[in-house]
Design a protein around this motif. Structure first.
Motif, PDB file in Angstrom:
ATOM      1  N   GLN A 108     -79.363   1.469 -62.365  1.00 17.67           N
ATOM      2  CA  GLN A 108     -79.085   1.985 -63.582  1.00 17.67           C
ATOM      3  C   GLN A 108     -77.578   1.971 -64.029  1.00 17.67           C
ATOM      4  O   GLN A 108     -76.801   1.719 -63.066  1.00 17.67           O
ATOM      5  CB  GLN A 108     -79.215   3.649 -63.650  1.00 17.67           C
ATOM      6  N   PHE A 109     -77.222   1.997 -65.203  1.00 16.05           N
ATOM      7  CA  PHE A 109     -75.833   1.639 -65.591  1.00 16.05           C
ATOM      8  C   PHE A 109     -75.299   0.340 -65.056  1.00 16.05           C
ATOM      9  O   PHE A 109     -74.285   0.441 -64.487  1.00 16.05           O
ATOM     10  CB  PHE A 109     -74.826   2.966 -65.215  1.00 16.05           C
ATOM     11  N   ASN A 110     -75.750  -0.509 -65.742  1.00 11.70           N
ATOM     12  CA  ASN A 110     -75.271  -1.865 -65.275  1.00 11.70           C
ATOM     13  C   ASN A 110     -75.434  -2.701 -66.701  1.00 11.70           C
ATOM     14  O   ASN A 110     -75.467  -2.078 -67.841  1.00 11.70           O
ATOM     15  CB  ASN A 110     -75.917  -2.795 -64.089  1.00 11.70           C
ATOM     16  N   SER A 126     -76.387   0.685 -58.540  1.00 17.49           N
ATOM     17  CA  SER A 126     -76.183   1.373 -59.914  1.00 17.49           C
ATOM     18  C   SER A 126     -74.882   1.731 -60.134  1.00 17.49           C
ATOM     19  O   SER A 126     -73.939   1.677 -59.041  1.00 17.49           O
ATOM     20  CB  SER A 126     -76.883   2.860 -59.916  1.00 17.49           C
ATOM     21  N   ASN A 127     -74.603   2.077 -61.135  1.00 20.19           N
ATOM     22  CA  ASN A 127     -73.068   2.231 -61.883  1.00 20.19           C
ATOM     23  C   ASN A 127     -72.198   1.317 -61.453  1.00 20.19           C
ATOM     24  O   ASN A 127     -71.095   1.425 -60.778  1.00 20.19           O
ATOM     25  CB  ASN A 127     -72.689   3.694 -61.458  1.00 20.19           C
ATOM     26  N   ASN A 128     -72.379  -0.062 -61.833  1.00 23.01           N
ATOM     27  CA  ASN A 128     -71.492  -1.178 -61.495  1.00 23.01           C
ATOM     28  C   ASN A 128     -71.408  -1.972 -62.881  1.00 23.01           C
ATOM     29  O   ASN A 128     -71.843  -1.561 -63.908  1.00 23.01           O
ATOM     30  CB  ASN A 128     -71.999  -2.083 -60.399  1.00 23.01           C
ATOM     31  N   SER A 129     -71.194  -3.266 -62.871  1.00 19.84           N
ATOM     32  CA  SER A 129     -71.164  -4.073 -64.058  1.00 19.84           C
ATOM     33  C   SER A 129     -71.914  -5.565 -63.799  1.00 19.84           C
ATOM     34  O   SER A 129     -71.664  -6.426 -64.286  1.00 19.84           O
ATOM     35  CB  SER A 129     -69.715  -4.253 -64.284  1.00 19.84           C
ATOM     36  N   ASN A 185     -67.141  -1.423 -58.974  1.00 18.56           N
ATOM     37  CA  ASN A 185     -66.770  -2.285 -60.043  1.00 18.56           C
ATOM     38  C   ASN A 185     -67.296  -3.521 -59.850  1.00 18.56           C
ATOM     39  O   ASN A 185     -66.675  -4.678 -60.166  1.00 18.56           O
ATOM     40  CB  ASN A 185     -65.271  -2.252 -60.286  1.00 18.56           C
ATOM     41  N   GLY A 204     -73.519   1.684 -54.839  1.00 19.83           N
ATOM     42  CA  GLY A 204     -73.609   2.365 -56.221  1.00 19.83           C
ATOM     43  C   GLY A 204     -72.021   2.913 -56.532  1.00 19.83           C
ATOM     44  O   GLY A 204     -71.425   3.322 -55.545  1.00 19.83           O
ATOM     45  N   VAL A 205     -71.568   2.853 -57.670  1.00 20.77           N
ATOM     46  CA  VAL A 205     -70.441   3.567 -58.316  1.00 20.77           C
ATOM     47  C   VAL A 205     -69.488   2.604 -57.636  1.00 20.77           C
ATOM     48  O   VAL A 205     -68.467   3.256 -56.924  1.00 20.77           O
ATOM     49  CB  VAL A 205     -70.129   4.852 -58.022  1.00 20.77           C
ATOM     50  N   SER A 241     -70.752   3.045 -51.112  1.00 23.00           N
ATOM     51  CA  SER A 241     -70.957   3.462 -52.746  1.00 23.00           C
ATOM     52  C   SER A 241     -69.768   4.387 -52.963  1.00 23.00           C
ATOM     53  O   SER A 241     -68.820   4.808 -52.066  1.00 23.00           O
ATOM     54  CB  SER A 241     -72.006   4.329 -52.553  1.00 23.00           C
ATOM     55  N   ARG A 242     -69.405   4.456 -54.073  1.00 19.23           N
ATOM     56  CA  ARG A 242     -68.328   5.461 -54.597  1.00 19.23           C
ATOM     57  C   ARG A 242     -67.134   4.998 -53.915  1.00 19.23           C
ATOM     58  O   ARG A 242     -66.219   5.871 -53.679  1.00 19.23           O
ATOM     59  CB  ARG A 242     -68.557   6.943 -54.315  1.00 19.23           C
TER      60      ARG A 242
END
Length: 345
Positions: free
Chosen positions: A182-184, A158-161, A137, A134-135, A110-111
């Motif tokens: 979340q955040f996809n 989470s936090n990808n596309s 691209n 998570g986090v 992640s990150r």
């Protein structure tokens, strides 16, 4: 002729036996070491923080693998069981070579700034319990094989596309306790099988494009749920009336969707741990349930921007832990009188 056939047969058997022993001999810690070196060679950016290298002959320095940065080995088989590359600023695609770390239990990348799809080779990680990407691209669809990692307890993407549909095969990961996507850019209906993952403690699908309705049997399928977040999607229909069956529920966030109907009236005494309710920016109507005063542990109650009418229940004065009450942009009466009364004094 028969002698030739026997000779060929023996040669084939010897070849198979030799291949077996070659395969067997390489599935040890040196296999893991070579896989990690291949992973390192594919990283873009500064990988100087990784002390991954063999000082001398590989056969005499194999044990060094277990002392490499981010690497943990199991005490029983002396194989790599955990890999933590989180927050190291790496760039590039995810290495298929990680699929050769077949004893992995935990993988945290992640990150970083990894991009591209999840490699098919990772489907071999059948012992994996914790996967955190998570986090980054990352893009593409979440593959069907993710559901066949049967030992998974935590899946955080989470936090990808990521886009496309959530695979129905996710139900095969029946031990899942935490699912965070979340955040996809996921879309379509949430598979009903997700709501049958009976060990789920956390479900976070917020900030996607999921549509459709929630199943009426919601809590009977996920009785252990504590954190339930579906905000900022395109979900509609009514909030399941049996929500009080989720007796361990602490946080429910359904804001910014298209839910209609009323707030379930039976969310009272069974929800002894409920702390936060977020239902803002939906199409809810009806009145605030009179049972609100029974939610003793409630700290946040946000129903702003709906079509709620009626007055504020007098039992609100019982909510001694309440620190955020959001009621604007509704049709609720007596709000000023309520704040002037003893309820908020």
């Amino acid at each position: 002729m028969a002698a030739i056939l026997v000779s060929n047969l023996c040669s084939s058997m010897l070849l198979l036996i030799s291949l077996f022993f070659v395969g067997y001999s390489t599935t040890d810690l040196s296999t893991d070491g070579m896989a990690l070196l291949a992973v390192k060679s594919g990283l873009l950016g500064d990988s100087s923080s990784l002390n991954w290298s063999y000082a001398n002959n590989i056969s005499t320095t194999t044990s060094l693998v277990c002392s490499w940065t981010g690497v943990t080995c199991g005490s029983l088989h002396r194989r790599v069981t955990a890999l933590d590359l989180s927050g190291m600023g790496f760039v590039g695609s995810l290495s298929p070579e990680i699929g050769n770390l077949t004893f992995l239990i935990s993988l945290d990348m992640s990150r970083n700034n990894f991009n591209g799809n999840l490699p098919r080779e990772w489907s071999r990680l059948r012992r994996l319990k914790h996967l955190d990407l998570g986090v980054n691209n990352l893009t593409g669809e979440i593959p069907q094989w993710i559901g066949f990692l049967n030992e998974l307890l935590i899946l955080r993407l989470s936090n990808n596309s990521f886009s496309g549909f959530l695979p129905y095969s996710i139900s095969n990961a029946s031990k899942l306790e935490r699912l965070a996507l979340q955040f996809n850019e996921m879309l379509g209906a949430i598979p009903t099988s997700v709501f049958n993952l009976s060990n789920l403690v956390l479900l976070n699908l917020a900030f996607n494009n999921f549509a459709g309705t929630l199943p009426s049997h919601l809590c009977s399928g996920i009785p252990n749920i504590e954190y339930f977040r579906l905000e900022n999607n395109n979900l509609e229909g009514e909030i399941p009336s049996n929500i009080s069956s989720c007796t361990k529920l602490q946080v429910i966030i359904l804001s910014t969707n298209k839910f209609n109907g009323s707030i379930p009236s039976d969310m009272s005494s069974p929800l002894s741990q409920l702390k936060e309710i977020w239902l803002a920016e939906n199409r809810l109507a009806g009145e605030i349930p009179k049972s609100l005063g029974g939610w003793k542990t409630l700290e946040v109650f946000n129903i702003a921007s709906n079509n709620i009418s009626g007055s504020i229940p007098s039992g609100l004065s019982n909510l001694t832990n309440l620190y955020e009450l959001m009621l604007p942009f509704n049709k609720i009466t007596g709000i000023r009188d309520c704040f002037d009364s003893q309820i908020f004094k």
